[in-house]
Structure formats: C-alpha cells, structure tokens
Design a protein around this motif. Structure first.
Motif, PDB file in Angstrom:
ATOM      1  N   LYS A   3       0.835  -1.200   0.000  1.00 58.07           N
ATOM      2  CA  LYS A   3       0.000   0.000   0.000  1.00 58.07           C
ATOM      3  C   LYS A   3       0.876   1.260   0.000  1.00 58.07           C
ATOM      4  CE  LYS A   3      -3.885  -0.210   2.107  1.00 58.07           C
ATOM      5  NZ  LYS A   3      -4.951  -0.320   3.133  1.00 58.07           N
ATOM      6  N   LEU A   4       2.004   1.201   0.703  1.00 57.41           N
ATOM      7  CA  LEU A   4       2.931   2.338   0.745  1.00 57.41           C
ATOM      8  C   LEU A   4       3.469   2.638  -0.652  1.00 57.41           C
ATOM      9  CD1 LEU A   4       4.576   4.385   2.474  1.00 57.41           C
ATOM     10  CD2 LEU A   4       6.316   2.582   2.724  1.00 57.41           C
ATOM     11  N   LEU A   5       3.884   1.604  -1.374  1.00 54.42           N
ATOM     12  CA  LEU A   5       4.410   1.815  -2.727  1.00 54.42           C
ATOM     13  C   LEU A   5       3.316   2.284  -3.683  1.00 54.42           C
ATOM     14  CD1 LEU A   5       6.910  -1.144  -3.289  1.00 54.42           C
ATOM     15  CD2 LEU A   5       7.348   1.146  -2.414  1.00 54.42           C
ATOM     16  N   LYS A   6       2.112   1.791  -3.502  1.00 52.56           N
ATOM     17  CA  LYS A   6       1.002   2.242  -4.352  1.00 52.56           C
ATOM     18  C   LYS A   6       0.724   3.727  -4.131  1.00 52.56           C
ATOM     19  CE  LYS A   6      -1.392  -2.215  -4.651  1.00 52.56           C
ATOM     20  NZ  LYS A   6      -2.545  -3.025  -4.202  1.00 52.56           N
ATOM     21  N   ARG A   7       0.805   4.160  -2.871  1.00 53.58           N
ATOM     22  CA  ARG A   7       0.533   5.563  -2.549  1.00 53.58           C
ATOM     23  C   ARG A   7       1.522   6.490  -3.238  1.00 53.58           C
ATOM     24  NH1 ARG A   7       0.324   5.202   2.851  1.00 53.58           N
ATOM     25  NH2 ARG A   7       2.248   6.254   3.398  1.00 53.58           N
ATOM     26  N   HIS A   8       2.757   6.005  -3.417  1.00 52.08           N
ATOM     27  CA  HIS A   8       3.791   6.824  -4.053  1.00 52.08           C
ATOM     28  C   HIS A   8       3.988   6.444  -5.525  1.00 52.08           C
ATOM     29  CE1 HIS A   8       5.201   8.921  -0.426  1.00 52.08           C
ATOM     30  NE2 HIS A   8       4.880   7.804   0.213  1.00 52.08           N
ATOM     31  N   LEU A   9       3.051   5.679  -6.078  1.00 49.59           N
ATOM     32  CA  LEU A   9       3.034   5.318  -7.503  1.00 49.59           C
ATOM     33  C   LEU A   9       4.245   4.486  -7.912  1.00 49.59           C
ATOM     34  CD1 LEU A   9       1.823   8.735  -8.994  1.00 49.59           C
ATOM     35  CD2 LEU A   9       0.445   6.805  -8.166  1.00 49.59           C
ATOM     36  N   PHE A  10       4.760   3.677  -6.980  1.00 48.75           N
ATOM     37  CA  PHE A  10       5.902   2.816  -7.269  1.00 48.75           C
ATOM     38  C   PHE A  10       5.504   1.359  -7.498  1.00 48.75           C
ATOM     39  CE2 PHE A  10       9.387   5.520  -5.015  1.00 48.75           C
ATOM     40  CZ  PHE A  10       9.466   6.313  -6.148  1.00 48.75           C
ATOM     41  N   PHE A  11       4.355   0.949  -7.016  1.00 46.15           N
ATOM     42  CA  PHE A  11       4.014  -0.469  -6.989  1.00 46.15           C
ATOM     43  C   PHE A  11       3.840  -1.055  -8.393  1.00 46.15           C
ATOM     44  CE2 PHE A  11       1.066  -4.093  -6.387  1.00 46.15           C
ATOM     45  CZ  PHE A  11       1.795  -4.812  -5.456  1.00 46.15           C
ATOM     46  N   TYR A  12       3.292  -0.283  -9.319  1.00 44.50           N
ATOM     47  CA  TYR A  12       2.966  -0.814 -10.643  1.00 44.50           C
ATOM     48  C   TYR A  12       4.006  -0.466 -11.705  1.00 44.50           C
ATOM     49  CZ  TYR A  12      -1.591  -1.639  -8.534  1.00 44.50           C
ATOM     50  OH  TYR A  12      -2.605  -2.064  -7.706  1.00 44.50           O
ATOM     51  N   THR A  13       5.188  -0.067 -11.274  1.00 48.57           N
ATOM     52  CA  THR A  13       6.207   0.330 -12.244  1.00 48.57           C
ATOM     53  C   THR A  13       7.394  -0.621 -12.212  1.00 48.57           C
ATOM     54  OG1 THR A  13       7.606   2.172 -12.991  1.00 48.57           O
ATOM     55  CG2 THR A  13       7.411   1.859 -10.627  1.00 48.57           C
ATOM     56  N   ASN A  14       8.218  -0.560 -13.232  1.00 53.78           N
ATOM     57  CA  ASN A  14       9.444  -1.355 -13.283  1.00 53.78           C
ATOM     58  C   ASN A  14      10.690  -0.496 -13.108  1.00 53.78           C
ATOM     59  OD1 ASN A  14       8.506  -4.056 -13.709  1.00 53.78           O
ATOM     60  ND2 ASN A  14       7.890  -3.446 -15.769  1.00 53.78           N
ATOM     61  N   GLU A  15      10.501   0.814 -12.959  1.00 56.69           N
ATOM     62  CA  GLU A  15      11.651   1.713 -12.807  1.00 56.69           C
ATOM     63  C   GLU A  15      11.346   2.786 -11.771  1.00 56.69           C
ATOM     64  OE1 GLU A  15      12.875   3.451 -16.475  1.00 56.69           O
ATOM     65  OE2 GLU A  15      13.014   1.527 -17.535  1.00 56.69           O
TER      66      GLU A  15
END
Length: 251
Positions: free
Chosen positions: A164-176
């Motif tokens: 959830k933390l990574l999703k909040r910062h838009l990192f969860f769905y990325t590869n970079e």
C-alpha cells in the motif's frame, strides 16, 4: 478450523489474531531495503508469476514481496538471539540468479524454520499449493536436490503495508524508480512487526491432507481474488511464538 464458505467460492476468516506491534530498528530496515533493491534491480532473479498463478508481477511488486520477506527473517533472527539462541544462522543476503535460492529461511539448533510474511491485517498463513506435496515437503527444493524438510512454519506480520505504501507513491505498478527516493520513503515510516503464530510440519501435513485450500479465483472475505491456489491456516489456530522457543530449548 476451516474458513467459512459461502456462495460456493467466497471464503471468510473466522479465527483472527490481533496485531501486537513491536518496533523494528532502523538498521534492519536499511539492510532489508538494500537487499530487496539488489535482488530485484541488480543481478538477482525472481519469478514473475506465483506458483500456479496467472498474474505477472512487475518489479514494484517484486520489491515489496522481497523487502517484506527479508524483514520477517531478520526480526525472527534477532528475537531468537535475544532469547539466547546463539547457534543460529544469519538470514541469507546472497544475491542469486535464476534457478538458485536459499533453501531454508533460518536454521536453529539443527531445526529448519520456514518464515512466511504478510501485512499487519492478514490472518492467514498461506502456502502456494503447487509448491508442496502431501508430506509437507517443498517441491522446488525436492526437484533441486536440496533439503526439502522444514520443522517449523512461522508467520510474521509487518506494518505499514509495504504494498500500500508503494502504491501511494506510484511505485508499486512500475518497473523503474529511483533507489534513493524509495529508501527515503521507507525510512520515513515507523516500522513494526508481530509474530502471528507458528506450527510444525505435522500441522502442514494435516491441513494439506484435510483440504484446507483456497482455490484459484476464489474470493477471500468475499473480495480478494486468489491468483493461485493456496493451502491455509488461520492465525487464530496457530501457536504462540513461545511454543517455537520452548521446542528449541528442549534440544
């Protein structure tokens, strides 16, 4: 006990365990963050799919899983050290390529401990069904010619929920994404954990034999779709961490 089944495909948890937060020190957080980064973005290798799963995991999700898993190993290791167990291996931080992995999370007094990790709100110890045979042996280790026997299974929960933390910062769905920015986000949180419970391999054999199974595409608590089939034990049915400590002291 088994999950409550409704409408042929909806499973509901009935035996919960309250999350009892214990602080995690900053050094452990840094070490686990660095390890996860090297494993996912460096020379390491992770499967893009869960065993029996369909969903492809991008690097953001792989980082979250790796960080959470290694965190669980380190807090267990340090707790056992605190309790006087010095004959224990430190969590493996080696970076492995495809087809190579560490075959036990921790070993203490000759007993092998399989450590599972989850977010603080979770109440199930899950084992991907395609990875385990009816003897409670880990099939990838069996096929790889390494030791497939685990004596204990431990579930460790952590807070906040890294996904959830990574999703909040838009990192969860990325590869970079930037490693320093990621570390700053992670270190800006107050991290805690608890031991949700432990069981023996005998219990694992029992739940496999008795069909404690969440089928692929079933809905957990009526809303979380299972990407792969998993054997399960509810946290309320697991033994306290003191059971593990007590069993190890007998050796």
């Amino acid at each position: 006990m088994k999950l409550e089944l409704k409408n042929s495909c909806e499973y509901f948890i009935t035996a919960k365990r309250e999350f009892k937060a214990v602080a995690i020190d900053r050094t452990t957080i840094v070490d686990c963050c660095d390890f996860a980064w090297r494993m996912v973005f460096g020379e390491g290798h992770h499967r893009k799919h869960r065993s029996g799963g369909k969903q492809e995991r991008n690097k953001g999700e792989l980082f979250a899983n790796t960080f959470q898993g290694k965190l669980a190993e380190f807090v267990t290791y340090r707790e056992l050290l605190k309790r006087g167990f010095t004959d224990i291996n430190k969590p493996d931080t080696g970076i492995y390529g495809k087809g190579i992995w560490d075959d036990a999370d921790l070993e203490c007094r000759g007993k092998r401990i399989n450590i599972k990790s989850a977010a603080f709100f979770s109440n199930l110890l899950l084992l991907e069904a395609k990875d385990w045979n009816r003897k409670g042996e880990y099939i990838p280790n069996l096929e790889n010619g390494t030791n497939q026997h685990y004596d204990f299974f431990l579930l460790v929960r952590s807070k906040p929920d890294i996904k959830k933390l990574l999703k909040r910062h838009l990192f969860f769905y990325t590869n970079e994404f930037d490693s320093e920015q990621l570390k700053e986000i992670i270190l800006g949180e107050k991290w805690t954990f608890d031991f949700a419970g432990v069981c023996t391999q005998q219990t694992i054999r029992y739940i496999i034999g008795e069909g404690y199974l969440l089928p692929q595409n079933s809905l957990l608590n009526g809303k979380i779709k299972m990407d792969a089939a998993n054997y399960y034990i509810q946290c309320g049915d697991l033994k306290e961490f003191d059971f593990l400590s007590g069993e190890l002291k007998k050796l």
